[in-house]
Design an enzyme around this catalytic site. Structure first.
Site, PDB file in Angstrom:
ATOM      1  N   LYS A 195       1.063  -1.052   0.182  1.00  0.00           N
ATOM      2  CA  LYS A 195      -0.499  -0.357  -0.392  1.00  0.00           C
ATOM      3  C   LYS A 195       0.758   1.236   0.174  1.00  0.00           C
ATOM      4  O   LYS A 195       1.692   1.357   1.213  1.00  0.00           O
ATOM      5  CB  LYS A 195      -0.909   0.434   1.167  1.00  0.00           C
ATOM      6  CG  LYS A 195      -2.276   1.247   0.894  1.00  0.00           C
ATOM      7  CD  LYS A 195      -3.017   2.248   2.284  1.00  0.00           C
ATOM      8  CE  LYS A 195      -1.673   2.678   3.017  1.00  0.00           C
ATOM      9  NZ  LYS A 195      -1.806   3.887   2.219  1.00  0.00           N
ATOM     10  N   GLU A 269      10.265   1.229  10.300  1.00  0.00           N
ATOM     11  CA  GLU A 269      10.552   2.292  10.249  1.00  0.00           C
ATOM     12  C   GLU A 269      10.117   2.925  10.721  1.00  0.00           C
ATOM     13  O   GLU A 269       9.398   3.560   9.392  1.00  0.00           O
ATOM     14  CB  GLU A 269      11.815   1.876   9.086  1.00  0.00           C
ATOM     15  CG  GLU A 269      13.058   2.840   9.422  1.00  0.00           C
ATOM     16  CD  GLU A 269      12.714   3.625   8.699  1.00  0.00           C
ATOM     17  OE1 GLU A 269      12.852   5.354   8.871  1.00  0.00           O
ATOM     18  OE2 GLU A 269      12.696   4.150   6.931  1.00  0.00           O
ATOM     19  N   CYS A 303      12.983  10.743   7.563  1.00  0.00           N
ATOM     20  CA  CYS A 303      12.854   9.651   8.951  1.00  0.00           C
ATOM     21  C   CYS A 303      14.876  10.377   9.309  1.00  0.00           C
ATOM     22  O   CYS A 303      14.685  10.168  10.671  1.00  0.00           O
ATOM     23  CB  CYS A 303      12.778   8.278   8.382  1.00  0.00           C
ATOM     24  SG  CYS A 303      13.356   7.889   7.348  1.00  0.00           S
ATOM     25  N   GLU A 400       9.940  15.516  15.783  1.00  0.00           N
ATOM     26  CA  GLU A 400       9.952  15.405  14.111  1.00  0.00           C
ATOM     27  C   GLU A 400       9.390  16.159  13.383  1.00  0.00           C
ATOM     28  O   GLU A 400       7.895  16.310  13.413  1.00  0.00           O
ATOM     29  CB  GLU A 400       9.843  13.907  13.751  1.00  0.00           C
ATOM     30  CG  GLU A 400      10.109  14.218  12.361  1.00  0.00           C
ATOM     31  CD  GLU A 400       9.989  12.014  11.426  1.00  0.00           C
ATOM     32  OE1 GLU A 400       8.940  11.810  12.023  1.00  0.00           O
ATOM     33  OE2 GLU A 400      10.704  11.173  11.597  1.00  0.00           O
TER      34      GLU A 400
HETATM   35  P1  NDP Z   1       1.736   7.710   8.082  1.00  0.00           P
HETATM   36  O1  NDP Z   1       2.298   7.313   9.472  1.00  0.00           O
HETATM   37  O2  NDP Z   1       0.076   8.303   9.216  1.00  0.00           O
HETATM   38  O3  NDP Z   1       1.998   6.876   6.958  1.00  0.00           O
HETATM   39  C1  NDP Z   1       2.696   5.981   6.708  1.00  0.00           C
HETATM   40  C2  NDP Z   1       1.814   5.249   5.298  1.00  0.00           C
HETATM   41  O4  NDP Z   1       1.013   4.459   6.549  1.00  0.00           O
HETATM   42  C3  NDP Z   1       1.541   5.518   5.206  1.00  0.00           C
HETATM   43  O5  NDP Z   1       0.860   4.610   3.548  1.00  0.00           O
HETATM   44  C4  NDP Z   1      -0.284   5.850   5.550  1.00  0.00           C
HETATM   45  O6  NDP Z   1      -1.870   5.806   5.025  1.00  0.00           O
HETATM   46  C5  NDP Z   1       0.226   4.502   6.535  1.00  0.00           C
HETATM   47  N1  NDP Z   1      -1.187   4.206   7.323  1.00  0.00           N
HETATM   48  C6  NDP Z   1      -2.099   5.632   8.360  1.00  0.00           C
HETATM   49  N2  NDP Z   1      -2.613   5.115   8.966  1.00  0.00           N
HETATM   50  C7  NDP Z   1      -2.548   3.847   9.686  1.00  0.00           C
HETATM   51  C8  NDP Z   1      -2.878   2.600   9.914  1.00  0.00           C
HETATM   52  N3  NDP Z   1      -4.260   3.215  11.077  1.00  0.00           N
HETATM   53  N4  NDP Z   1      -2.552   1.144   9.351  1.00  0.00           N
HETATM   54  C9  NDP Z   1      -2.449   1.141   8.893  1.00  0.00           C
HETATM   55  N5  NDP Z   1      -1.754   1.951   8.179  1.00  0.00           N
HETATM   56  C10 NDP Z   1      -1.912   3.334   8.230  1.00  0.00           C
HETATM   57  O7  NDP Z   1       2.589   9.154   8.438  1.00  0.00           O
HETATM   58  P2  NDP Z   1       1.843  10.822   7.496  1.00  0.00           P
HETATM   59  O8  NDP Z   1       1.583  10.655   6.066  1.00  0.00           O
HETATM   60  O9  NDP Z   1       0.100  10.440   8.436  1.00  0.00           O
HETATM   61  O10 NDP Z   1       2.386  11.982   8.437  1.00  0.00           O
HETATM   62  C11 NDP Z   1       2.686  12.137   9.580  1.00  0.00           C
HETATM   63  C12 NDP Z   1       4.102  12.550  10.328  1.00  0.00           C
HETATM   64  O11 NDP Z   1       4.933  11.049  10.342  1.00  0.00           O
HETATM   65  C13 NDP Z   1       5.093  13.736   9.352  1.00  0.00           C
HETATM   66  O12 NDP Z   1       4.901  14.682   9.968  1.00  0.00           O
HETATM   67  C14 NDP Z   1       6.393  12.902   9.729  1.00  0.00           C
HETATM   68  O13 NDP Z   1       6.627  13.334  10.627  1.00  0.00           O
HETATM   69  C15 NDP Z   1       6.181  10.945   9.836  1.00  0.00           C
HETATM   70  N6  NDP Z   1       6.067  10.358   8.603  1.00  0.00           N
HETATM   71  C16 NDP Z   1       7.407  10.155   9.379  1.00  0.00           C
HETATM   72  C17 NDP Z   1       8.286   8.604   7.973  1.00  0.00           C
HETATM   73  C18 NDP Z   1       9.712   8.320   8.565  1.00  0.00           C
HETATM   74  O14 NDP Z   1       9.853   7.684   7.449  1.00  0.00           O
HETATM   75  N7  NDP Z   1       9.906   8.267   8.928  1.00  0.00           N
HETATM   76  C19 NDP Z   1       7.370   8.582   6.683  1.00  0.00           C
HETATM   77  C20 NDP Z   1       6.153   9.849   6.592  1.00  0.00           C
HETATM   78  C21 NDP Z   1       5.873  10.156   7.349  1.00  0.00           C
HETATM   79  P3  NDP Z   1      -1.946   7.269   4.142  1.00  0.00           P
HETATM   80  O15 NDP Z   1      -1.034   7.650   3.194  1.00  0.00           O
HETATM   81  O16 NDP Z   1      -3.206   7.057   3.507  1.00  0.00           O
HETATM   82  O17 NDP Z   1      -2.316   8.007   5.722  1.00  0.00           O
END
Ligand code: NDP
Length: 491
Positions: A195, A269, A303, A400
């Site tokens: 996904k 991660e 990240c 973050e």
């Molecule tokens: P999320 O953790 O929500 O998104 C990561 C992935 O998980 C996306 O594909 C998301 O889908 C999916 N997801 C969201 N909710 C669920 C759930 N309950 N169960 C399973 N999968 C889920 O990150 P966000 O995009 O909301 O970003 C929020 C914050 O997270 C950012 O501001 C940043 O600080 C941090 N972040 C950190 C990352 C890293 O690599 N460490 C990467 C991305 C974000 P969908 O996109 O549809 O919400």
């Protein structure tokens, strides 16, 4: 009279030294109006859909599916079928052939993918072209090499695939994170339901076409698009044997809670708040480049971004002076322009989060510096920002931000640097800048971080494992360690 002196009279003097536009051709990418889910090698017409946009212009790009739990169920069923009826049994050398093909096709179509990645994600074309695409192909090449050598990677442990892997990736490196997850899963004989993130599904959907070209058997990789609800349905599905997740710590924790007691394997991660530590014997000009690359690369949506700068007090003034001067030379703007250094923020939601944390930094008493910068009128943008006078307790030093915002702190001794660097719930990455090798080794032993760069930052290689400590998650991606995450062993 020399040649130069003769020409001087006639050479036109430019009225300004601005860069001329250098746009990459957008028409390298042919978008469909509407995309379905890629299930069992076919396109499944989605029941629900949403519009995905270009964050630099807010222009609609295409309609994509919002997968329901029934559609996720079909994808998991296709992956199970492919696992049991062929993929886990074919010879490892055959599996390797598919991985090599995918790697070669990604190389051949890299320009097209780079444009799409910048279009849908907002990152500068220079980065998608020079980092995301070469590294994505490199991951498939690297794991293709391991596919028929698993017995040597884990001698006397009889490695075997786990089954169906559910993989959830974020929006900061859509294709690269897909590659980090799909390549080791396939090399070890698993099948996949992937996904992509809600805001950046298009490169994963184009990747489905690469799978078709590579003639990968149907159902070995399935792609369902949608928001967190789709991710949640994948996590909950009883037919999934392993979840690999990259994203926020908050969602990572909820997935861990959901899976507790189910016996499903999990790798996480998650977020980070990495310290980039600059000692007074470091080469300052190189360090400034490393700091800029550490935090402004990919708009800080990284990240492992070096978002906390720890500077030894004796060099604080000259270093911050050089950094501010360098900041003024960064070009913010059109992601498809080859001169752009900092592109668009990925979404309005992320822009709001950055603004909220930056306001908190100013309120708590940090001093803000932003170079003069003209931002485009449409789209989501944020000026590269440096905060000085930051205390460890401030939110901008603890949370973050995931944007182009750097918090500068100081230290006097190596012990103080270690203590401050480790004073975070995260533990993903760190950087050390010094001319002394012994100091690098001593620091690396004490810093609680999964990756430590010395006199460089944000360098990646498929052979090198990547992952975190503490709230940055567990499990490793890349290298031999990355194979282990997709294998079961007879102990
Ligand atoms: P999320 O953790 O929500 O998104 C990561 C992935 O998980 C996306 O594909 C998301 O889908 C999916 N997801 C969201 N909710 C669920 C759930 N309950 N169960 C399973 N999968 C889920 O990150 P966000 O995009 O909301 O970003 C929020 C914050 O997270 C950012 O501001 C940043 O600080 C941090 N972040 C950190 C990352 C890293 O690599 N460490 C990467 C991305 C974000 P969908 O996109 O549809 O919400």
């Amino acid at each position: 009279m020399t040649e130069l002196e003769r020409k001087q009279d006639r050479a036109p003097v430019p009225s300004s030294w601005d860069y001329a536009p250098a746009p990459e051709a957008r028409d390298l990418v042919q978008l469909r109006e509407r995309y379905g889910h890629f299930v069992g090698g076919e396109w499944l017409e989605p029941r629900e859909a949403y519009t995905t946009i270009d964050p630099s212009s807010e222009e609609a790009l295409a309609e994509v599916g919002q997968a329901t739990s029934e559609e996720v169920d079909l994808a998991v069923g296709a992956a199970r079928d492919a696992f049991e009826n062929g993929w886990s049994d074919i010879s490892p050398a055959e599996r390797a052939k598919y991985l090599y093909r995918i790697a070669r096709i990604l190389q051949e179509r890299s320009r097209e993918f780079a444009v799409l990645e910048s279009l849908n994600g907002g990152k500068p074309i220079r980065e998608s072209r020079d980092v995301d695409l070469p590294l994505s192909a490199a991951h498939f090449f690297y794991y293709a090499g391991w596919a028929d050598k698993l017995e040597y990677a884990f001698p006397n442990r009889k490695p075997r695939p786990i089954g169906v892997a559910g993989q959830i990736v974020p929006w900061n490196f859509p294709l690269l994170m897909l590659s980090w997850k799909v390549a080791p899963a396939l090399a070890t004989g698993n099948t996949v339901v992937l996904k992509p993130a809600e805001t950046t599904p298009l490169s994963a959907l184009l990747f489905a076409d690469v799978l078709r070209q590579a003639e990968l058997p149907p159902g070995v990789v399935n792609i369902v698009t949608g928001d967190g609800r789709t991710g949640g349905a994948l996590v909950k599905h009883p037919g999934v044997d392993k979840i690999a997740f990259t994203g926020s710590t908050e969602v990572g924790k909820s997935i861990q809670r959901e899976l507790a007691g189910t016996g499903k394997r999990l790798t996480l991660e998650l977020g980070g708040k990495a310290a980039n530590v600059i000692f007074d014997d470091a080469a300052l000009d190189q360090a400034v480049e490393g700091i800029v690359n550490g935090i402004y690369f990919n708009q800080g949506h990284v990240c492992c971004a070096g978002s906390r700068l720890l500077v030894q007090e004796s060099i604080y003034e000259p270093l911050v002076g050089k950094l501010k001067r360098r900041l003024a030379t960064l070009r913010v703007g059109d992601p498809l322009d080859k001169n752009t250094d900092v592109g668009a923020i990925n979404s309005r939601q992320q822009l709001d989060k950055i603004k909220e944390l930056v306001a908190a930094g100013e309120e708590e008493g940090a001093e803000i510096y932003q170079p003069p910068c003209k931002l485009p009128e449409k789209g989501y943008w944020f000026v590269p920002t440096v905060f000085t006078n930051v205390a460890q307790s401030y939110r901008i030093a603890q949370e973050e931000i995931f944007g182009p915002v750097l918090s500068v702190l100081t230290f006097r001794t190596p012990d103080e640097a270690v203590e401050k660097a480790n004073n975070t719930p995260y533990g993903l990455a760190a950087g050390v800048w010094t001319e002394k090798g012994s100091r690098i080794l001593a620091m690396a032993q004490q810093l609680r971080a999964g990756v430590i760069w010395a006199n460089t930052y944000n360098r990646f290689d498929p052979a090198s494992p990547f992952g975190g400590y503490k709230e940055s998650g567990f499990g490793r991606e890349g290298g031999r360690h990355g194979l282990a995450a997709y294998l079961a062993f007879e102990e």
